[in-house]
Motif scaffolding. Structure first.
Motif, short mmCIF file in Angstrom:
data_model
loop_
_atom_site.label_atom_id
_atom_site.label_comp_id
_atom_site.label_asym_id
_atom_site.label_seq_id
_atom_site.Cartn_x
_atom_site.Cartn_y
_atom_site.Cartn_z
N UNK A 173 45.83 50.18 40.61
CA UNK A 173 45.07 48.93 40.64
C UNK A 173 45.47 48.14 41.88
N UNK A 174 44.46 47.64 42.60
CA UNK A 174 44.66 46.78 43.77
C UNK A 174 44.18 45.39 43.37
N UNK A 175 45.05 44.40 43.43
CA UNK A 175 44.71 43.05 42.97
C UNK A 175 44.05 42.25 44.08
N UNK A 176 42.94 41.57 43.76
CA UNK A 176 42.21 40.77 44.74
C UNK A 176 41.71 39.48 44.09
N UNK A 177 41.93 38.36 44.78
CA UNK A 177 41.42 37.09 44.28
C UNK A 177 42.49 36.02 44.19
N UNK A 178 42.47 35.05 45.09
CA UNK A 178 43.41 33.94 45.02
C UNK A 178 44.80 34.26 45.50
N UNK A 179 45.00 35.40 46.16
CA UNK A 179 46.33 35.76 46.67
C UNK A 179 46.41 35.37 48.14
N UNK A 184 54.13 34.52 46.72
CA UNK A 184 54.17 34.30 45.26
C UNK A 184 53.04 35.06 44.58
N UNK A 185 51.85 35.00 45.18
CA UNK A 185 50.72 35.72 44.61
C UNK A 185 50.91 37.23 44.65
N UNK A 186 51.47 37.73 45.75
CA UNK A 186 51.73 39.16 45.87
C UNK A 186 52.73 39.60 44.81
N UNK A 216 35.11 31.17 50.52
CA UNK A 216 36.51 30.76 50.37
C UNK A 216 36.99 31.05 48.96
N UNK A 217 38.19 31.63 48.85
CA UNK A 217 38.83 31.80 47.56
C UNK A 217 39.53 30.52 47.15
N UNK A 218 39.99 30.50 45.90
CA UNK A 218 40.58 29.27 45.37
C UNK A 218 41.94 28.93 45.97
N UNK A 219 42.56 29.85 46.68
CA UNK A 219 43.85 29.57 47.33
C UNK A 219 43.69 29.30 48.82
N UNK A 226 54.05 36.89 54.30
CA UNK A 226 53.71 37.05 52.88
C UNK A 226 54.56 38.14 52.24
N UNK A 227 54.74 39.26 52.92
CA UNK A 227 55.51 40.35 52.32
C UNK A 227 56.99 39.99 52.24
N UNK A 228 57.52 39.28 53.24
CA UNK A 228 58.92 38.85 53.17
C UNK A 228 59.15 37.93 51.98
#
Length: 347
Positions: free
Chosen positions: A208-214, A218-220, A319-322, A338-340
Motif C-alpha cells: 500500500x502506498x499512502x497518498x493524501x495530506x502528507x 509526521x505524515x510519513x 491543493x491537499x489539506x496539508x 521529510x524523510x529525516x
C-alpha cells in the motif's frame, strides 16, 4: 515495519520511500529528476499528453537521472451525453468573460498506453479505474509495475485481482482529482487516509502506498506505522522552484488552512480538491448550475482561458489539506527533510 518499507524500496530502486504524485500539468521533468536524485520516485501525469509529448518528457528525465519513474494515466469514464448541462455551464462561465477558440480532439487513450509501454518506466499508475488485463500482461512482460489508485477497499481488492503490483490509497485529504472508479460516487466517498491505510493494509497482499495530506515527516511516519510501504506526495512539492507552477497558484498555498480547500468540479467536471478561490466558490452559489460532465467541462474552461477572462483562475489551484506545510525550497531538500523527520520519529 521498516523491513516492509525496505523491501518496497529495494524492489523499485528507491533509497527513500517517497513517490512524487503524478500531477498532470505540474510535473515538469526537473521536478521528477530532483525527487529521483534525492532517492525517491519521480512522476508525470500524462492524461493530457500525446505520445510524442510522453516520449519527449521521459527522454528529458532520463537525460538527467537514472532514478525510478512513474507515469500516470486516467482510465476513461463512459461518455456522458448531457447537452443541457453543457449549455448551462457555458452560460454560467460567461460571467467570467468571453471564450476563445475551441481546442481540437484530445489524446487517444490507447495511443497513450502504447507510448507509456514504449517508454518503459519503473511503473505505470492509474486513477479512476482499472487497466485491461491484456495491457497489464504486456506491462509485466516488460518488467513494468502497475500501481492502481483506490479510495475504498472494494476498489483496492478489484485492483489486486486485476494484477496491480501495489495500491495507492488515496485519502479524501488529497489535492487534485479524487480517484473513485465511479465518477458519480466521488462526493460520497470521503474516507480519510488514517482510516483507509490500515483498512487496505489489513486486507491486501500487495503493498500500500499512502497518498493524501502528507507533507512532512509526521505524515510519513504515521502512514508507514499504519501499514503503508511508501507514501506519495504532491502538494508539498508545488511551491518548489522545480515545479514552476503559476505564481498565483503557488502563492495561494502559503499558510492555507485545511478548511481553505474544498471538493469541486469547477475545473474539469470530475471532483477534485482545490483552493477555495472566488472562481471555485462561485460554483457553490445557490443559483450556480452543476458543472458539465468530464471532459466537456474541462474543454469549456480551456476555451474561456484562451479568451478574455476576469475572475477565472489562470490555472487549476489544486491543493491537499496539508498545503500550509508546503515550503518554497528545492524539491530535493523537501524529500531529505521529510524523510529525516520521519526516520527520527520512527526510531
Amino acid at each position: 515495519m521498516l523491513a516492509r518499507v525496505e523491501e518496497f524500496c529495494t524492489r523499485y530502486g528507491l533509497r527513500v520511500p517517497v513517490l512524487e504524485a503524478p500531477m498532470a500539468g505540474a510535473c515538469p521533468p526537473e521536478l521528477a529528476v530532483a525527487v529521483a536524485e534525492a532517492g525517491g520516485m519521480g512522476a508525470n501525469g500524462v492524461v493530457l499528453d500525446r505520445p510524442a509529448a510522453i516520449a519527449d518528457w521521459v527522454a528529458r528525465f532520463r537525460a538527467a537521472s537514472a532514478g525510478p519513474l512513474q507515469l500516470n494515466i486516467w482510465v476513461p469514464d463512459e461518455p456522458v451525453d448531457a447537452p443541457a448541462r453543457v449549455a448551462a455551464a457555458e452560460g454560467f462561465l460567461r460571467r467570467f468573460g468571453t471564450p476563445g477558440e475551441a481546442a481540437g480532439p484530445g489524446p487517444v487513450f490507447a495511443e497513450q498506453c502504447e507510448a507509456m509501454l514504449a517508454a518503459e518506466p519503473t511503473a505505470v499508475s492509474t486513477i479512476m479505474g482499472l487497466l485491461d488485463p491484456d495491457y497489464v500482461g504486456r506491462l509485466h512482460e516488460r518488467g513494468i509495475a502497475w500501481f492502481a489508485t483506490a479510495t475504498t477497499l472494494d476498489e483496492a481488492l478489484a485492483a489486486q485481482e486485476a494484477g496491480a503490483d501495489a495500491v495507492v490509497a488515496q485519502g479524501m485529504e488529497a489535492g487534485g482529482h479524487r480517484g473513485t472508479f465511479d465518477p458519480d460516487a466521488a462526493e460520497r466517498t470521503t474516507v480519510g487516509l488514517i482510516a483507509l491505510v490500515p483498512r487496505l493494509a489489513d486486507h491486501l497482499r500487495v503493498p500500500v502506498i499512502a497518498a493524501g495530506g502528507i507533507a512532512d515527516g509526521r505524515g510519513v511516519a504515521a502512514a508507514l506505522a499504519l501499514g503503508a510501504s511508501a507514501v506519495q506526495i504532491g502538494t508539498a512539492f508545488l511551491r518548489t522552484p522545480e515545479a514552476a507552477v503559476a505564481p498565483g497558484w503557488a502563492a495561494s498555498l502559503a499558510d492555507l488552512p485545511p478548511e481553505g480547500t474544498v471538493p469541486t468540479r469547477a475545473y474539469s467536471g470530475r471532483l477534485g480538491r482545490a483552493v477555495a478561490t472566488p472562481y471555485v466558490t462561485a460554483w457553490q452559489e445557490p443559483d450556480a448550475p452543476a458543472p458539465a460532465p468530464y471532459p466537456q467541462h474541462r474543454a469549456l474552461v480551456g476555451r474561456w482561458r484562451r479568451g478574455t477572462t476576469e475572475g477565472l483562475d489562470a490555472a487549476n489551484h489544486w491543493a491537499g489539506q496539508s498545503a500550509a506545510l508546503a515550503r518554497a525550497e528545492p524539491a530535493g531538500e523537501v524529500v531529505a527533510r521529510i524523510w529525516a523527520q520521519a526516520r527520527e520519529l520512527l526510531a
